[in-house]
Every structure is written in C-alpha cells, then in structure tokens.
Design a protein around this motif. Structure first.
Motif, PDB file in Angstrom:
ATOM      1  N   HIS A 192      39.996  43.248  41.830  1.00  0.00           N
ATOM      2  CA  HIS A 192      38.799  42.581  42.343  1.00  0.00           C
ATOM      3  C   HIS A 192      38.436  43.061  43.747  1.00  0.00           C
ATOM      4  O   HIS A 192      37.380  42.703  44.265  1.00  0.00           O
ATOM      5  CB  HIS A 192      38.992  41.066  42.345  1.00  0.00           C
TER       6      HIS A 192
ATOM      7  N   ALA B 293      45.487  33.419  38.127  1.00  0.00           N
ATOM      8  CA  ALA B 293      44.358  33.436  39.062  1.00  0.00           C
ATOM      9  C   ALA B 293      44.870  33.442  40.497  1.00  0.00           C
ATOM     10  O   ALA B 293      46.016  33.062  40.755  1.00  0.00           O
ATOM     11  CB  ALA B 293      43.475  32.216  38.826  1.00  0.00           C
TER      12      ALA B 293
ATOM     13  N   ASN C 218      32.065  42.345  35.171  1.00  0.00           N
ATOM     14  CA  ASN C 218      32.036  40.894  35.289  1.00  0.00           C
ATOM     15  C   ASN C 218      30.888  40.338  34.453  1.00  0.00           C
ATOM     16  O   ASN C 218      29.945  41.069  34.097  1.00  0.00           O
ATOM     17  CB  ASN C 218      31.881  40.473  36.743  1.00  0.00           C
TER      18      ASN C 218
ATOM     19  N   HIS D 199      45.132  38.471  38.206  1.00  0.00           N
ATOM     20  CA  HIS D 199      43.958  38.714  39.046  1.00  0.00           C
ATOM     21  C   HIS D 199      44.303  38.683  40.527  1.00  0.00           C
ATOM     22  O   HIS D 199      43.408  38.619  41.374  1.00  0.00           O
ATOM     23  CB  HIS D 199      42.872  37.674  38.747  1.00  0.00           C
ATOM     24  N   THR D 200      45.592  38.724  40.858  1.00  0.00           N
ATOM     25  CA  THR D 200      46.023  38.685  42.247  1.00  0.00           C
ATOM     26  C   THR D 200      46.473  40.075  42.690  1.00  0.00           C
ATOM     27  O   THR D 200      46.519  41.019  41.897  1.00  0.00           O
ATOM     28  CB  THR D 200      47.175  37.684  42.437  1.00  0.00           C
TER      29      THR D 200
ATOM     30  N   THR E 289      35.409  35.563  41.802  1.00  0.00           N
ATOM     31  CA  THR E 289      36.535  35.923  40.942  1.00  0.00           C
ATOM     32  C   THR E 289      36.944  34.755  40.068  1.00  0.00           C
ATOM     33  O   THR E 289      37.188  34.903  38.857  1.00  0.00           O
ATOM     34  CB  THR E 289      37.732  36.372  41.806  1.00  0.00           C
ATOM     35  N   GLU E 290      37.006  33.572  40.661  1.00  0.00           N
ATOM     36  CA  GLU E 290      37.441  32.387  39.919  1.00  0.00           C
ATOM     37  C   GLU E 290      36.453  32.026  38.811  1.00  0.00           C
ATOM     38  O   GLU E 290      36.851  31.580  37.725  1.00  0.00           O
ATOM     39  CB  GLU E 290      37.625  31.218  40.887  1.00  0.00           C
TER      40      GLU E 290
ATOM     41  N   VAL F   3      36.251  46.617  37.749  1.00  0.00           N
ATOM     42  CA  VAL F   3      35.092  45.807  37.355  1.00  0.00           C
ATOM     43  C   VAL F   3      33.811  46.625  37.383  1.00  0.00           C
ATOM     44  O   VAL F   3      32.742  46.121  37.041  1.00  0.00           O
ATOM     45  CB  VAL F   3      34.955  44.561  38.250  1.00  0.00           C
TER      46      VAL F   3
ATOM     47  N   VAL G 105      34.609  34.164  37.162  1.00  0.00           N
ATOM     48  CA  VAL G 105      34.819  35.155  36.110  1.00  0.00           C
ATOM     49  C   VAL G 105      36.067  34.818  35.291  1.00  0.00           C
ATOM     50  O   VAL G 105      36.059  34.915  34.055  1.00  0.00           O
ATOM     51  CB  VAL G 105      34.932  36.566  36.722  1.00  0.00           C
ATOM     52  N   VAL G 106      37.146  34.405  35.965  1.00  0.00           N
ATOM     53  CA  VAL G 106      38.367  34.032  35.256  1.00  0.00           C
ATOM     54  C   VAL G 106      38.097  32.871  34.300  1.00  0.00           C
ATOM     55  O   VAL G 106      38.555  32.868  33.153  1.00  0.00           O
ATOM     56  CB  VAL G 106      39.479  33.656  36.259  1.00  0.00           C
TER      57      VAL G 106
ATOM     58  N   THR H  16      43.330  43.032  36.920  1.00  0.00           N
ATOM     59  CA  THR H  16      41.957  43.321  37.311  1.00  0.00           C
ATOM     60  C   THR H  16      41.904  43.537  38.815  1.00  0.00           C
ATOM     61  O   THR H  16      42.345  42.677  39.588  1.00  0.00           O
ATOM     62  CB  THR H  16      41.000  42.179  36.920  1.00  0.00           C
TER      63      THR H  16
END
Length: 347
Positions: free
Chosen positions: A113, A7, A155, A93-94, A21-22, A136, A24-25, A111
């Motif tokens: 974002h 994340a 998402n 995700h970064t 985003t967080e 997404v 969704v993770v 992903t």
C-alpha cells in the motif's frame, strides 16, 4: 479457501472516516465472503465485517501511528491468531507482519500500500523474496527496481454505496491528508484562479500535517477556500457528490489514490496532475481531465462540464468494482498456493 486477512492496526475495518487501505480491506473481505471463502480478520478495534475476528488492540491505534512497538506487537498477535486459525493462505496489508511469513507453513500474499521508496523499497525487496507481493497499480511497480512482484490488483469500491448526483453545486473539492505531498496549496491556488470556491476535508493531526497547514494552508483560507476538518464517511461522500470536480494535484508517487474512484462513483469527475497512478485510473475526457502542469489546472476546472457524471460512475463499475479486485486476489491466492509444497516451502 481459509484466508487470514491482516489489516494495519491504525483504524477499524471498515473505517468510520479516514482510511483508504482499511476501506479496501473491508470490501475485499465482503467479496471473498460472497464467493464462499472462510475469512478471519486480524485488526484493532471493532469488527464491522462478516469475517471471524482476531483483535490485537481494543481500540484503533491511530494516535500512535508509526510507532514501531505498536506494529511489532500487532504482528506478533497476528502470528498467534494465524497459527490457531490454520489458513490456506495469509493476506497481509502491513509492512512489519510479512517479516513473519517465512516462519509459517501457509503461503503469504502481501499488498504493497506504500510507494516503494527509500526504506519501504528495501522492505518490499525482501518481502518479494519470501511472499507474493501484489501492487495496487502498474505505476507502483515502476517506481523501484529489483522488487519481485506477483501481480497487480487495483483498489475497488462498490458504486451502489455512493450517492450519485448529476447536477452539481458550484464548488470544487479536495479530499485528503493536509500535507505537501497531496498538493493542498496547489489545489487552492488552482481553484481560485479558475474562479470557483474550494471545500477541503481530510486528516490534520500529525505534527508534520499541522505544521504544513499552519504555514502553507491557513494563510490561503477565506470565503472561497474552506477547510472542513476530517469528515465521517457519509459527510465525505455527500461532499464529493455535490462537487463540480475533485482536485488531485498530487506531488508524489502515490500508488493509487482511492479518492479518485470514490469521486467517480459519485458522478464527480477528476482534475489531476499526470503523475504516479493517475493516468492508470483517470480516463481523459471520460472520467476527468489530466494536466501536465499546474498552470493547466484552472482551465481544466472550467472545462470539466463536458464530462458526463453518469459515465464516471459507470466506468468505476466496469474497471474498479469489488468483484474485479476480489477475482484478482483470488487468482493470486491460488497461484501462490500451487507454488508451495505441503511443508510450506516455495517450489
């Protein structure tokens, strides 16, 4: 499968308030865990999921948002955790972390974002050559050319966690960062023209956000336009559930907009401009009304009563539920794993 989930370092998983985003993770980890996968989360702050945990910073780093040294240190720590964990696949995700993908044996899913614009587009072009790059939305893929995409995974939210109201109060709501890209000033003007008060909530901490707020938003505030600050999750959902509609007058190519499905899960329809992923998420006449111009927004706010709140919630469960998102990523993991040999080379 053994999945390492990386994340961003800015907010905890799940976030206590802001952090699309967080959130969704966190839901993805829940979905993977329910399917029997072994997941390790690499993140800052505390772990609020069922995954094993690799902590890169004791506290979330949102006060230092965007600082390169924070992202690089986070990526280095993540690489060490991943090596120790020995995953079958890495899901990052970064933006910086995927640059380490070529150095490991396990394949990497990333992903995107961010909108693939400017420097982000250049990064995604490179990442798409060395990892499986997931969007997404389909709209996100159309923004820039020359990017190798591995697929799309919308998402998701769990509608059962959102308060539902079919009888609404007499206000409209705006929820998002206080910035020009989100069209906050447009939302106030439209609500006022429609004759409804507007309640606004969202982050306003970065210099560009506070400058925009003081210059464009504060002069518009009054008894019918109230800014509530940045709310915690429970207060945010209560605000969404009581609103006549969510206003989403987006001014940029936002890849998805999690707040759209959060509002629908509360039974609150959306009034939005036809831009970016809006036509992909909002079904006109079913979950909201989509306008071609800002001048159309006031009439749409007045006409939103014909949208059935329960249908909004039901459609989220059909189209944007956690199981659907998890399945899309699970399929991507397996496709990518089959595309690599035992030495970690792409076939």
């Amino acid at each position: 499968m053994r999945i390492a989930m990386v994340a961003p370092p800015w907010y905890e998983i799940p976030p206590p308030g802001y952090g699309g985003t967080e959130a969704v993770v966190a839901k993805l980890i829940d979905g993977l865990h329910a399917r029997g996968h072994e997941v390790m989360l690499v993140a800052a702050g505390r772990n609020g999921t069922a995954a094993e945990f690799g902590q890169t910073y004791p506290e979330p780093q949102h006060p230092r948002f965007g600082q390169v040294e924070v992202e690089v240190a986070h990526a280095v720590a993540a690489a060490e955790y991943i090596e120790e964990f020995g995953p079958d696949v890495v899901h990052d995700h970064t933006l910086v972390g995927p640059l380490t993908a070529p150095a490991r044996r396990a394949p990497t899913i990333v992903t995107a974002h961010l909108a693939p614009l400017g420097e982000a587009a250049r990064c995604y072009r490179f990442i798409g050559r060395t990892a499986g790059l997931m969007s997404v939305s389909r709209a996100q893929q159309r923004v820039a050319s020359g990017i190798r995409w591995a697929g799309v995974a919308h998402n998701a939210v769990d509608p059962a966690l959102f308060p539902y109201r079919d009888v609404k109060d007499g206000y409209v709501v705006f929820l998002g960062r206080m910035c020009a890209d989100k069209g906050v000033h447009v939302a106030i003007t439209a609500a006022r023209a429609a004759g409804y008060p507007i309640k606004m909530a969202g982050r306003c901490t970065r210099p560009e956000e506070t400058e925009y707020f003081e210059r464009r938003i504060r002069p518009l505030l009054g008894p019918d336009a109230e800014y509530l600050g940045e709310l915690d999750t429970r207060s945010k959902y209560a605000l969404l559930a009581g609103a006549r509609c969510l206003l989403f007058p987006i001014q940029w190519e936002e890849p998805f907009g999690v707040v759209l499905i959060e509002a629908m899960a509360c039974g609150t329809p959306v009034v939005a401009l036809r831009r970016a992923a809006v036509p992909e998420v909002v079904e006109p006449g079913v979950t909201g009304l989509v306008c071609d111009t800002e001048a159309e927004l006031p009439d749409a706010i007045r006409a939103v009563e014909r949208i059935d709140p329960w249908e909004c919630r039901r459609r989220v469960g059909e189209r944007f539920d956690v199981a659907t998102m998890t399945g899309a990523y699970e399929n991507a993991y397996r496709r990518l794993a089959r595309a690599y040999d035992t030495a970690g080379r792409r076939l």
